[in-house]
Write an enzyme that holds these catalytic residues in place. Structure first.
Site, PDB file in Angstrom:
ATOM      1  N   HIS A   1      24.488  10.659  75.874  1.00 24.79           N
ATOM      2  CA  HIS A   1      24.197  10.974  77.271  1.00 24.79           C
ATOM      3  C   HIS A   1      22.842  11.664  77.398  1.00 24.79           C
ATOM      4  O   HIS A   1      22.096  11.397  78.357  1.00 24.79           O
ATOM      5  CB  HIS A   1      25.305  11.849  77.857  1.00 24.79           C
ATOM      6  CG  HIS A   1      25.158  12.119  79.322  1.00 24.79           C
ATOM      7  ND1 HIS A   1      25.089  11.113  80.258  1.00 24.79           N
ATOM      8  CD2 HIS A   1      25.047  13.270  80.014  1.00 24.79           C
ATOM      9  CE1 HIS A   1      24.956  11.639  81.467  1.00 24.79           C
ATOM     10  NE2 HIS A   1      24.922  12.952  81.350  1.00 24.79           N
TER      11      HIS A   1
ATOM     12  N   ASP B   1      25.960   8.103  88.917  1.00 24.89           N
ATOM     13  CA  ASP B   1      26.937   8.856  89.683  1.00 24.89           C
ATOM     14  C   ASP B   1      26.221   9.923  90.505  1.00 24.89           C
ATOM     15  O   ASP B   1      24.994  10.058  90.429  1.00 24.89           O
ATOM     16  CB  ASP B   1      28.005   9.451  88.768  1.00 24.89           C
ATOM     17  CG  ASP B   1      27.455  10.403  87.707  1.00 24.89           C
ATOM     18  OD1 ASP B   1      26.390  11.035  87.931  1.00 24.89           O
ATOM     19  OD2 ASP B   1      28.098  10.545  86.656  1.00 24.89           O
TER      20      ASP B   1
ATOM     21  N   TYR C   1      30.029  10.378  83.666  1.00 28.58           N
ATOM     22  CA  TYR C   1      29.259   9.410  82.872  1.00 28.58           C
ATOM     23  C   TYR C   1      29.211   8.012  83.473  1.00 28.58           C
ATOM     24  O   TYR C   1      28.883   7.048  82.786  1.00 28.58           O
ATOM     25  CB  TYR C   1      29.756   9.356  81.425  1.00 28.58           C
ATOM     26  CG  TYR C   1      29.734  10.694  80.750  1.00 28.58           C
ATOM     27  CD1 TYR C   1      28.538  11.244  80.310  1.00 28.58           C
ATOM     28  CD2 TYR C   1      30.901  11.431  80.580  1.00 28.58           C
ATOM     29  CE1 TYR C   1      28.500  12.495  79.698  1.00 28.58           C
ATOM     30  CE2 TYR C   1      30.878  12.679  79.968  1.00 28.58           C
ATOM     31  CZ  TYR C   1      29.678  13.201  79.539  1.00 28.58           C
ATOM     32  OH  TYR C   1      29.644  14.427  78.941  1.00 28.58           O
ATOM     33  N   ALA C   2      29.528   7.869  84.749  1.00 28.43           N
ATOM     34  CA  ALA C   2      29.477   6.564  85.410  1.00 28.43           C
ATOM     35  C   ALA C   2      28.026   6.253  85.761  1.00 28.43           C
ATOM     36  O   ALA C   2      27.580   6.406  86.900  1.00 28.43           O
ATOM     37  CB  ALA C   2      30.367   6.541  86.648  1.00 28.43           C
ATOM     38  N   ASN C   3      27.286   5.858  84.734  1.00 30.34           N
ATOM     39  CA  ASN C   3      25.857   5.577  84.848  1.00 30.34           C
ATOM     40  C   ASN C   3      25.532   4.357  84.000  1.00 30.34           C
ATOM     41  O   ASN C   3      26.148   4.136  82.954  1.00 30.34           O
ATOM     42  CB  ASN C   3      25.031   6.763  84.312  1.00 30.34           C
ATOM     43  CG  ASN C   3      25.424   8.076  84.934  1.00 30.34           C
ATOM     44  OD1 ASN C   3      25.292   8.266  86.124  1.00 30.34           O
ATOM     45  ND2 ASN C   3      25.930   8.990  84.119  1.00 30.34           N
TER      46      ASN C   3
ATOM     47  N   HIS D   1      10.150  -8.882  84.294  1.00 32.25           N
ATOM     48  CA  HIS D   1      10.924  -8.990  83.065  1.00 32.25           C
ATOM     49  C   HIS D   1      10.861  -7.678  82.279  1.00 32.25           C
ATOM     50  O   HIS D   1       9.782  -7.151  82.050  1.00 32.25           O
ATOM     51  CB  HIS D   1      10.403 -10.158  82.228  1.00 32.25           C
ATOM     52  CG  HIS D   1      11.224 -10.449  81.036  1.00 32.25           C
ATOM     53  ND1 HIS D   1      10.670 -10.869  79.867  1.00 32.25           N
ATOM     54  CD2 HIS D   1      12.566 -10.382  80.816  1.00 32.25           C
ATOM     55  CE1 HIS D   1      11.624 -11.062  78.970  1.00 32.25           C
ATOM     56  NE2 HIS D   1      12.787 -10.764  79.533  1.00 32.25           N
TER      57      HIS D   1
END
Length: 139
Positions: A106, A28, A128-130, A20
């Site tokens: 970011h 990316d 920024y595909a994170n 948990h």
């Protein structure tokens, strides 16, 4: 052979051992990965596997209670951001559990990855595909 969606042994082990609030990052191809964090590198070539494909598979195998996204993702790559948010909402509806969404810069996102149990690198080449997933519980 394993019957469920996720057949990558490193990812399967990671998901099975999450506690948990443990965090994992899906990123990316260009996000810097801290040396002290486990790297699970799935990237084969530009776009393979995609960020969204990877997100979908990991969400199908793990309970997520929170996500962290870079603010820049919203404006720089709105199509991918909207698809991620749609996937998060669908998962929340399917499980009946709310998933909190937190936006950070970011720079803050990159600093936070050091706390991840692992960083999963995709072949995605969209800026920024994170996302950072925080593990929830199934009960």
């Amino acid at each position: 052979m394993k019957k469920s969606t996720l057949i990558n042994s490193e990812l399967s082990y990671l998901v099975a051992t999450l506690g948990h609030t443990d965090e994992i990052t899906i990123c990316d191809a260009g996000l810097p990965i801290p040396d002290e964090v486990q790297r699970i590198d799935l990237a084969l070539t530009h776009g393979v596997p995609s960020f969204l494909e990877t997100v979908k598979v990991i969400m199908s195998e793990s309970q997520v209670e929170g996500v962290v996204i870079a603010e820049e993702f919203v404006t720089v790559s709105p199509k991918h951001h909207d698809a991620l948010v749609k996937q998060i909402k669908a998962e929340s509806e399917a499980t009946g559990k709310s998933i909190s969404v937190t936006y950070v810069s970011h720079e803050e996102f990159k600093c936070r990855t050091v706390n991840s149990r692992a960083v999963v690198r995709t072949g995605e080449c969209t800026p920024y595909a994170n996302v950072i997933f925080q593990a929830g519980v199934v009960f």
